[in-house]
Design an enzyme around this catalytic site. Structure first.
Site, PDB file in Angstrom:
ATOM      1  N   ASP A   7      50.735  45.412  45.103  1.00  0.00           N
ATOM      2  CA  ASP A   7      49.314  45.015  44.822  1.00  0.00           C
ATOM      3  C   ASP A   7      49.137  45.196  43.519  1.00  0.00           C
ATOM      4  OD1 ASP A   7      46.881  44.259  45.489  1.00  0.00           O
ATOM      5  OD2 ASP A   7      45.984  46.272  46.109  1.00  0.00           O
ATOM      6  N   SER A   8      48.108  44.474  42.724  1.00  0.00           N
ATOM      7  CA  SER A   8      47.886  44.352  41.515  1.00  0.00           C
ATOM      8  C   SER A   8      47.051  45.751  41.195  1.00  0.00           C
ATOM      9  CB  SER A   8      46.863  43.105  41.250  1.00  0.00           C
ATOM     10  OG  SER A   8      45.538  43.416  42.082  1.00  0.00           O
ATOM     11  N   TYR A  39      43.777  41.562  38.637  1.00  0.00           N
ATOM     12  CA  TYR A  39      44.634  40.216  38.388  1.00  0.00           C
ATOM     13  C   TYR A  39      43.515  39.081  38.350  1.00  0.00           C
ATOM     14  CZ  TYR A  39      49.527  41.708  38.767  1.00  0.00           C
ATOM     15  OH  TYR A  39      50.849  42.332  38.775  1.00  0.00           O
ATOM     16  N   GLY A  40      42.401  38.968  38.939  1.00  0.00           N
ATOM     17  CA  GLY A  40      41.293  38.049  39.352  1.00  0.00           C
ATOM     18  C   GLY A  40      40.764  37.564  37.967  1.00  0.00           C
ATOM     19  N   CYS A  70      48.170  41.887  47.765  1.00  0.00           N
ATOM     20  CA  CYS A  70      46.929  41.365  47.069  1.00  0.00           C
ATOM     21  C   CYS A  70      46.628  39.870  47.391  1.00  0.00           C
ATOM     22  CB  CYS A  70      47.335  41.626  45.730  1.00  0.00           C
ATOM     23  SG  CYS A  70      46.232  40.783  44.449  1.00  0.00           S
ATOM     24  N   ASN A  71      45.547  39.677  47.927  1.00  0.00           N
ATOM     25  CA  ASN A  71      44.950  38.393  48.039  1.00  0.00           C
ATOM     26  C   ASN A  71      45.048  37.436  46.945  1.00  0.00           C
ATOM     27  OD1 ASN A  71      43.408  38.170  51.072  1.00  0.00           O
ATOM     28  ND2 ASN A  71      43.675  40.147  50.366  1.00  0.00           N
ATOM     29  N   THR A  72      44.864  38.024  45.791  1.00  0.00           N
ATOM     30  CA  THR A  72      45.002  37.166  44.427  1.00  0.00           C
ATOM     31  C   THR A  72      46.140  36.497  44.187  1.00  0.00           C
ATOM     32  OG1 THR A  72      43.165  38.262  43.531  1.00  0.00           O
ATOM     33  CG2 THR A  72      44.429  37.139  42.192  1.00  0.00           C
ATOM     34  N   GLU A 155      37.415  51.659  42.892  1.00  0.00           N
ATOM     35  CA  GLU A 155      38.483  52.313  42.174  1.00  0.00           C
ATOM     36  C   GLU A 155      37.832  52.928  40.908  1.00  0.00           C
ATOM     37  OE1 GLU A 155      41.443  49.893  40.666  1.00  0.00           O
ATOM     38  OE2 GLU A 155      42.317  49.609  42.504  1.00  0.00           O
ATOM     39  N   CYS A 185      40.221  41.083  50.753  1.00  0.00           N
ATOM     40  CA  CYS A 185      40.729  41.928  49.812  1.00  0.00           C
ATOM     41  C   CYS A 185      41.262  43.063  50.118  1.00  0.00           C
ATOM     42  CB  CYS A 185      39.713  42.094  48.793  1.00  0.00           C
ATOM     43  SG  CYS A 185      40.137  43.133  47.307  1.00  0.00           S
ATOM     44  N   THR A 186      42.581  43.659  50.065  1.00  0.00           N
ATOM     45  CA  THR A 186      43.114  45.064  50.201  1.00  0.00           C
ATOM     46  C   THR A 186      42.205  46.086  50.096  1.00  0.00           C
ATOM     47  OG1 THR A 186      44.598  44.922  48.384  1.00  0.00           O
ATOM     48  CG2 THR A 186      45.522  43.974  50.492  1.00  0.00           C
ATOM     49  N   HIS A 187      41.323  46.082  49.224  1.00  0.00           N
ATOM     50  CA  HIS A 187      40.357  47.113  48.885  1.00  0.00           C
ATOM     51  C   HIS A 187      39.334  47.333  50.184  1.00  0.00           C
ATOM     52  CE1 HIS A 187      42.095  46.829  44.865  1.00  0.00           C
ATOM     53  NE2 HIS A 187      41.792  47.817  44.594  1.00  0.00           N
TER      54      HIS A 187
END
Length: 279
Positions: A7-8, A39-40, A70-72, A155, A185-187
């Site tokens: 993940d980013s 990353y976005g 990461c979805n991005t 975060e 989004c993984t968050h």
């Protein structure tokens, strides 16, 4: 060999935890590129280069299969990693998987016709969710909302502001009469309880921490040549490219357990990461 999760940042820890609970014996290596998050805010070329570097690092750490949590990355770089990088690399027999298509497949399999998606600005702007949905079932409606404040709040210990920010994002989405809400989004699985209070019981949640372990198990059944390479000694390793106290605190809050975070240091001469503790 191991299962790699990339993940980013730290949101993929929710995926790692969920996979650990679903497959308690599998060996997992997690890498979060905290040095370059988010990353976005980067260009497509930068996202690809960062992702390629991370993938190479995980393969060098003996990962047979990598999930780009990461979805991005899934939206911007996955196809290029799979089609350009991997076949020409020394790791051509290994695999890299994403999270977008499995998420959409789950929504469709459950019969939903009006989907909502919340995600980062970049993921929404790529159009990955409507584009992939068009390939699977063009009759299904999809409504998207970019939610740029959520990841920084998660975060950086901003939980007290999350309910009002979520209402700002979600109430307009509800006007589209969506049947399910995809957390793109993984968050965002970290926010499931807060989101459910806003959208109510009439709208289902599709959360990647619930989906990916099941999809992974099915993938490994279909690909025994990969499955047999992954060791089952219940080892977990967590590495990030930049270590700060706030990252350490956030990691344990997201994972909901004490974990040992190691530093994957960057070597500018070789343009690659290495496990600093192993040196």
């Amino acid at each position: 060999m191991k299962l790699g999760i990339f993940d980013s940042g730290l949101g993929g820890l929710l995926i790692a935890k969920s996979i650990r609970e679903h497959m308690p014996d599998i060996d997992i290596l997690y890498f979060g590129d905290t040095l370059h998050l988010p990353y976005g805010n980067r260009s497509a070329e930068a996202i690809y280069e960062y992702s390629k570097r991370a993938i190479e690092f995980l393969f060098a750490q003996d990962c047979a299969l990598i999930i780009t949590a990461c979805n991005t990355v899934s939206a911007s770089a996955l196809r290029r990693l799979q089609q350009e990088y991997l076949p020409q690399s020394r790791y051509a027999d290994r695999r890299v998987l994403g999270v977008v298509v499995p998420t959409l497949e789950t929504a469709i399999d459950r019969g939903y016709k009006r989907l909502g998606v919340i995600a980062t600005n970049y993921t929404i702007e790529t159009g990955i969710y409507p584009d992939e949905l068009q390939k699977i079932d063009p009759e299904i409606k999809i409504f998207q909302k970019h939610t740029p404040l959520l990841v920084p709040l998660i975060e950086n210990s901003g939980a007290q502001w999350l309910p009002s920010v979520l209402e700002h994002y979600l109430l307009p989405m509800m006007e589209n009469r969506i049947e399910c809400l995809i957390l793109g989004c993984t968050h965002f699985p970290f926010l499931k309880n807060d989101i459910k209070k806003i959208i109510g019981e009439e709208v289902s949640l599709i959360s990647q921490d619930d989906i990916i372990p099941v999809k992974l198990a099915n993938y490994l059944k279909r690909h025994p040549e990969i499955d047999q390479q992954i060791s089952r000694e219940a080892h977990s390793e967590f590495l990030v490219s930049d270590v700060t106290k706030s990252y350490l605190d956030a990691a344990e809050e997201i994972y909901q357990a004490k974990i040992q975070i190691q530093h994957a240091a960057f070597d500018p001469i070789n343009n690659s990461y290495y496990n600093a503790k192993a040196q």
